[in-house]
Design a protein around this motif. Structure first.
Motif, PDB file in Angstrom:
ATOM      1  N   LEU A   1      18.117  14.122   0.797  1.00 52.09           N
ATOM      2  CA  LEU A   1      16.672  13.897   0.634  1.00 52.09           C
ATOM      3  C   LEU A   1      16.122  14.856  -0.393  1.00 52.09           C
ATOM      4  N   ARG A   2      15.086  14.422  -1.097  1.00 58.31           N
ATOM      5  CA  ARG A   2      14.440  15.302  -2.066  1.00 58.31           C
ATOM      6  C   ARG A   2      13.662  16.406  -1.347  1.00 58.31           C
ATOM      7  N   LEU A   3      13.744  17.607  -1.904  1.00 59.74           N
ATOM      8  CA  LEU A   3      12.868  18.684  -1.417  1.00 59.74           C
ATOM      9  C   LEU A   3      11.457  18.364  -1.907  1.00 59.74           C
ATOM     10  N   GLN A   4      10.552  18.093  -0.996  1.00 64.27           N
ATOM     11  CA  GLN A   4       9.210  17.636  -1.400  1.00 64.27           C
ATOM     12  C   GLN A   4       8.291  18.836  -1.585  1.00 64.27           C
ATOM     13  N   GLN A   5       8.478  19.498  -2.723  1.00 65.46           N
ATOM     14  CA  GLN A   5       7.740  20.752  -2.927  1.00 65.46           C
ATOM     15  C   GLN A   5       6.235  20.535  -2.971  1.00 65.46           C
TER      16      GLN A   5
ATOM     17  N   ILE B   1       0.828  -1.206   0.000  1.00 67.68           N
ATOM     18  CA  ILE B   1       0.000   0.000   0.000  1.00 67.68           C
ATOM     19  C   ILE B   1       0.862   1.256   0.000  1.00 67.68           C
ATOM     20  N   ARG B   2       0.558   2.167  -0.925  1.00 70.03           N
ATOM     21  CA  ARG B   2       1.138   3.523  -0.882  1.00 70.03           C
ATOM     22  C   ARG B   2      -0.019   4.516  -0.881  1.00 70.03           C
ATOM     23  N   HIS B   3       0.047   5.480   0.040  1.00 68.85           N
ATOM     24  CA  HIS B   3      -1.027   6.487   0.095  1.00 68.85           C
ATOM     25  C   HIS B   3      -0.459   7.807   0.591  1.00 68.85           C
TER      26      HIS B   3
ATOM     27  N   ALA C   1       5.983   6.889   7.234  1.00 61.06           N
ATOM     28  CA  ALA C   1       6.974   5.798   7.175  1.00 61.06           C
ATOM     29  C   ALA C   1       7.142   5.272   5.762  1.00 61.06           C
ATOM     30  N   HIS C   2       8.337   4.743   5.499  1.00 56.91           N
ATOM     31  CA  HIS C   2       8.636   4.089   4.228  1.00 56.91           C
ATOM     32  C   HIS C   2       9.647   2.984   4.553  1.00 56.91           C
ATOM     33  N   PRO C   3       9.138   1.926   5.227  1.00 54.51           N
ATOM     34  CA  PRO C   3      10.066   0.931   5.767  1.00 54.51           C
ATOM     35  C   PRO C   3      10.964   0.246   4.735  1.00 54.51           C
TER      36      PRO C   3
ATOM     37  N   HIS D   1      20.753   8.862  -2.122  1.00 55.20           N
ATOM     38  CA  HIS D   1      19.543   9.670  -2.344  1.00 55.20           C
ATOM     39  C   HIS D   1      18.428   8.682  -2.683  1.00 55.20           C
ATOM     40  N   PRO D   2      17.249   8.832  -2.060  1.00 53.54           N
ATOM     41  CA  PRO D   2      16.191   7.841  -2.329  1.00 53.54           C
ATOM     42  C   PRO D   2      15.521   8.007  -3.684  1.00 53.54           C
ATOM     43  N   GLY D   3      15.756   9.170  -4.348  1.00 52.57           N
ATOM     44  CA  GLY D   3      15.119   9.442  -5.621  1.00 52.57           C
ATOM     45  C   GLY D   3      13.641   9.762  -5.419  1.00 52.57           C
ATOM     46  N   PRO D   4      13.031  10.472  -6.334  1.00 53.98           N
ATOM     47  CA  PRO D   4      13.672  11.104  -7.485  1.00 53.98           C
ATOM     48  C   PRO D   4      14.492  12.329  -7.064  1.00 53.98           C
ATOM     49  N   VAL D   5      15.605  12.558  -7.789  1.00 56.28           N
ATOM     50  CA  VAL D   5      16.531  13.646  -7.438  1.00 56.28           C
ATOM     51  C   VAL D   5      16.117  14.932  -8.158  1.00 56.28           C
TER      52      VAL D   5
ATOM     53  N   SER E   1       9.680  14.137   5.249  1.00 49.72           N
ATOM     54  CA  SER E   1      10.241  12.892   4.742  1.00 49.72           C
ATOM     55  C   SER E   1       9.897  11.645   5.559  1.00 49.72           C
ATOM     56  N   ARG E   2       9.115  10.765   4.927  1.00 48.00           N
ATOM     57  CA  ARG E   2       8.875   9.449   5.542  1.00 48.00           C
ATOM     58  C   ARG E   2      10.147   8.608   5.464  1.00 48.00           C
ATOM     59  N   VAL E   3      10.979   8.878   4.444  1.00 49.97           N
ATOM     60  CA  VAL E   3      12.243   8.131   4.311  1.00 49.97           C
ATOM     61  C   VAL E   3      13.131   8.426   5.525  1.00 49.97           C
ATOM     62  N   ALA E   4      13.249   9.708   5.880  1.00 51.83           N
ATOM     63  CA  ALA E   4      14.084  10.063   7.040  1.00 51.83           C
ATOM     64  C   ALA E   4      13.520   9.430   8.305  1.00 51.83           C
TER      65      ALA E   4
HETATM   66  N1  ASP Z   1      10.634   8.052  -3.228  1.00 49.47           N
HETATM   67  C1  ASP Z   1      10.651   8.445  -1.838  1.00 49.47           C
HETATM   68  C2  ASP Z   1       9.273   8.437  -1.233  1.00 49.47           C
HETATM   69  O1  ASP Z   1       8.353   7.936  -1.827  1.00 49.47           O
HETATM   70  C3  ASP Z   1      11.353   9.732  -1.636  1.00 49.47           C
HETATM   71  C4  ASP Z   1      10.747  10.932  -2.311  1.00 49.47           C
HETATM   72  O2  ASP Z   1       9.704  10.847  -2.956  1.00 49.47           O
HETATM   73  O3  ASP Z   1      11.348  11.986  -2.174  1.00 49.47           O
HETATM   74  O4  ASP Z   1       9.088   8.932  -0.139  1.00 49.47           O
END
Ligand code: ASP
Length: 330
Positions: free
Chosen positions: A242-246, A114-116, A148-150, A282-286, A188-191
């Motif tokens: 980490l990507r800047l999540q604009q 699941i992604r949401h 989270a993004h385990p 970097h988790p991408g996208p960059v 950031s869920r990745v962080a």
């Molecule tokens: N791909 C990663 C995520 O889905 C990082 C990102 O989008 O910046 O959280």
């Protein structure tokens, strides 16, 4: 391969967060991924481990890497896969998310990915599936809101460990290694997932970002916070940008992308102040030229970004295998 895996017994039905992962679970995930990485180098890169099982990819938010990596991982394990994206679905006709999950359950799905965009959706689906299926369906969180993004954090852990010892990757190889997570930590869920896994591995973890994207509340994680990147660089072994999540930013959290790059972007100059063997992730996208300069991204001597993507398939195979109660032939 089986000998390495059956040493412990995997108990966790759903993987929703790493906040309560045990050392044994990290070890099992990494060791199983290492075995699958080996499988992926063979001429026949498929194993019948999940033959007859159904894996559903329910991506309510767009994704390139994670979605395709899960799909490939499921196929390499010989599972049947079904895919869902909201644009082409009954969601546009008013169906609720739980109804969508129930529909996939009724089709005989064993594992749902699941992604949401909203935090908590995978948990809600897990609860509903526990109620309906008496614990027969496993839920894997592929990223929920900022929560989270385990699997991203586990693939980062795997990429780091295999970089340090590819023959015998183990989370504790990171003990004492200085790691900076730099950038848009707030969104950031990745962080948030990496903080759990890297702390569990015993890394010397530091968070770095502008005050608007690294609020003081992050001190509750018990790791040092830095608002000036240059102060944090000396002795650094790994930098996770980490990507800047604009798309998640409301209001003016940043002066300009150029200014952000000047203060927090990774450049060759900055890398010279780190440990001589420093590597960038970097988790991408960059956002090229923002989080890091383009030439660094493609410099194989400095970047582990490609290894992260490759690690993603092996790590996701490992989790699907462990959660799906996979069997390998004798
Ligand atoms: N791909 C990663 C995520 O889905 C990082 C990102 O989008 O910046 O959280």
């Amino acid at each position: 391969m089986e000998e390495q895996i059956v040493g412990g017994q995997w108990q966790r039905r759903h993987v929703l967060t790493l906040s309560d992962f045990t050392d044994l679970e990290y070890e099992m995930a990494i060791q199983t991924a290492a075995s699958f990485r080996e499988v992926l180098t063979r001429r026949n890169r498929k194993v019948p481990a999940l033959q007859g099982k159904v894996v559903a990819n329910l991506f309510f938010e767009p994704s390139t890497r994670t979605r395709n990596s899960f799909e490939l991982a499921s196929k390499r394990l010989s599972a049947d896969t079904v895919n869902f994206s909201p644009g082409h679905s009954s969601l546009s006709k008013g169906e609720t998310i739980l109804d969508t999950a129930r529909t996939f359950w009724a089709m005989g799905t064993d594992l749902m990915i699941i992604r949401h965009r909203q935090a908590g959706v995978p948990q809600a689906i897990a609860r509903e599936m526990d109620r309906m299926s008496q614990g027969k369906v496993g839920i894997l969180n592929a990223g929920d809101g900022q929560h989270a993004h385990p699997t991203q954090a586990l693939l980062d852990l795997f990429a780091l460990c295999t970089h340090l010892n590819s023959a015998d990757p183990h989370p504790k190889l990171l003990a004492g290694k200085k790691i900076l997570i730099v950038g848009d930590i707030l969104h950031s869920r990745v962080a948030r997932s990496n903080i759990w896994s890297l702390k569990a591995a015993g890394a010397d973890l530091h968070l770095v970002g502008p005050p608007t994207l690294l609020p003081k509340t992050f001190a509750t994680y018990g790791v040092p916070l830095h608002w000036q990147l240059d102060d944090a660089l000396p002795g650094t072994d790994f930098i996770m940008t980490l990507r800047l999540q604009q798309e998640r930013m409301e209001g003016h959290l940043l002066p300009s992308l150029r200014e952000y790059h000047q203060q927090y972007g990774m450049t060759r100059d900055r890398l010279q102040r780190c440990h001589p063997n420093v590597k960038i992730l970097h988790p991408g996208p960059v956002n090229r030229g923002v989080e890091l300069s383009s030439d660094l991204m493609e410099d194989a001597a400095l970047s582990l970004i490609e290894q992260q993507v490759t690690s993603g398939v092996a790590v996701r195979m490992a989790l699907l295998y462990l959660m799906g109660g996979g069997r390998l032939p004798d």
